[in-house]
Design an enzyme around this catalytic site. Structure first.
Site, PDB file in Angstrom:
ATOM      1  N   GLU A 191     -19.794 104.002  14.619  1.00 25.31           N
ATOM      2  CA  GLU A 191     -21.214 104.247  14.415  1.00 25.31           C
ATOM      3  C   GLU A 191     -21.600 105.430  15.287  1.00 25.31           C
ATOM      4  O   GLU A 191     -21.095 105.587  16.387  1.00 25.31           O
ATOM      5  CB  GLU A 191     -22.086 103.053  14.839  1.00 25.31           C
ATOM      6  N   TYR A 233     -16.668 114.470  14.150  1.00 22.07           N
ATOM      7  CA  TYR A 233     -16.137 113.446  13.256  1.00 22.07           C
ATOM      8  C   TYR A 233     -15.866 114.007  11.863  1.00 22.07           C
ATOM      9  O   TYR A 233     -14.822 113.735  11.267  1.00 22.07           O
ATOM     10  CB  TYR A 233     -17.083 112.243  13.197  1.00 22.07           C
TER      11      TYR A 233
END
Length: 151
Positions: A99, A111
Site C-alpha cells: 500500500e 514502484y
C-alpha cells in the site's frame, strides 16, 4: 537487519513516515515473525536505508522501505527493493504487494519503475484520512542487473 541497526532504522523511519513504527514493531519483525525479512543497505560502514517485507506463501508483502534523506535520489531505494523482490522470487513468491499513499509521488514512481500496477484503492486508509493505493507486481523476472552487487 540486526538489533544493532535499530538506532539508524528508527531515525530513518521517523524521518520518512508520519506514523513511524516503534522499536517494538521492528523487534517483533526481527525476533518474533518467521515470515519477516528485513535488510539494511550500507555503503561501507554507513547505514543508508532499510526494507521490511513479509513472505506469505506465494506473495511478498512490502511493509516498510526508507532511504536516509541525505542519500535519496541515487537509486538506492530501487536497488534495495529490486534485491528484496529477487529474494522473494527465489523463495517461491509469485507477486509483490504494498500500500502507498496516493500523494507519495516519489514512491509511486519507484514502484511503477519496477512493474507495480494499481489493483485497488483503500479509502481513508491512513490516520489523516488519505487514501492508499494497493499495488502489485509479478515476480517472474530478475529485478537486479546481472552485474549488481548483492546486499
Amino acid at each position: 537487519m540486526t538489533i544493532e541497526d535499530l538506532p539508524f532504522v528508527l531515525e530513518a523511519e521517523r524521518a520518512a513516515f508520519p506514523n513511524p513504527w516503534t522499536a517494538e514493531h521492528f523487534l517483533h519483525e526481527l525476533q518474533g515473525n518467521p515470515n519477516a525479512c528485513c535488510w539494511v543497505i550500507r555503503s561501507g560502514d554507513e547505514r543508508i536505508g532499510y526494507a521490511c517485507v513479509w513472505l506469505l506463501f506465494e506473495e511478498m508483502r512490502i511493509l516498510n522501505l526508507a532511504i536516509a534523506r541525505d542519500r535519496q535520489g541515487a537509486g538506492l531505494g530501487r536497488r534495495l527493493l529490486a534485491f528484496a523482490m529477487d529474494h522473494a522470487r527465489d523463495q517461491g513468491c509469485k507477486t509483490a504487494q504494498l500500500e502507498v499513499r496516493v500523494s507519495n509521488a516519489v514512491a509511486l514512481a519507484l514502484y511503477h519503475s519496477l512493474g507495480f500496477l494499481e489493483i485497488g484503492r483503500q479509502r481513508a486508509y491512513y490516520e489523516n484520512g488519505e487514501d492508499a493505493l494497493l499495488l502489485e507486481a509479478p515476480l517472474s523476472q530478475s529485478f537486479c542487473p546481472p552485474d549488481d552487487t548483492r546486499l
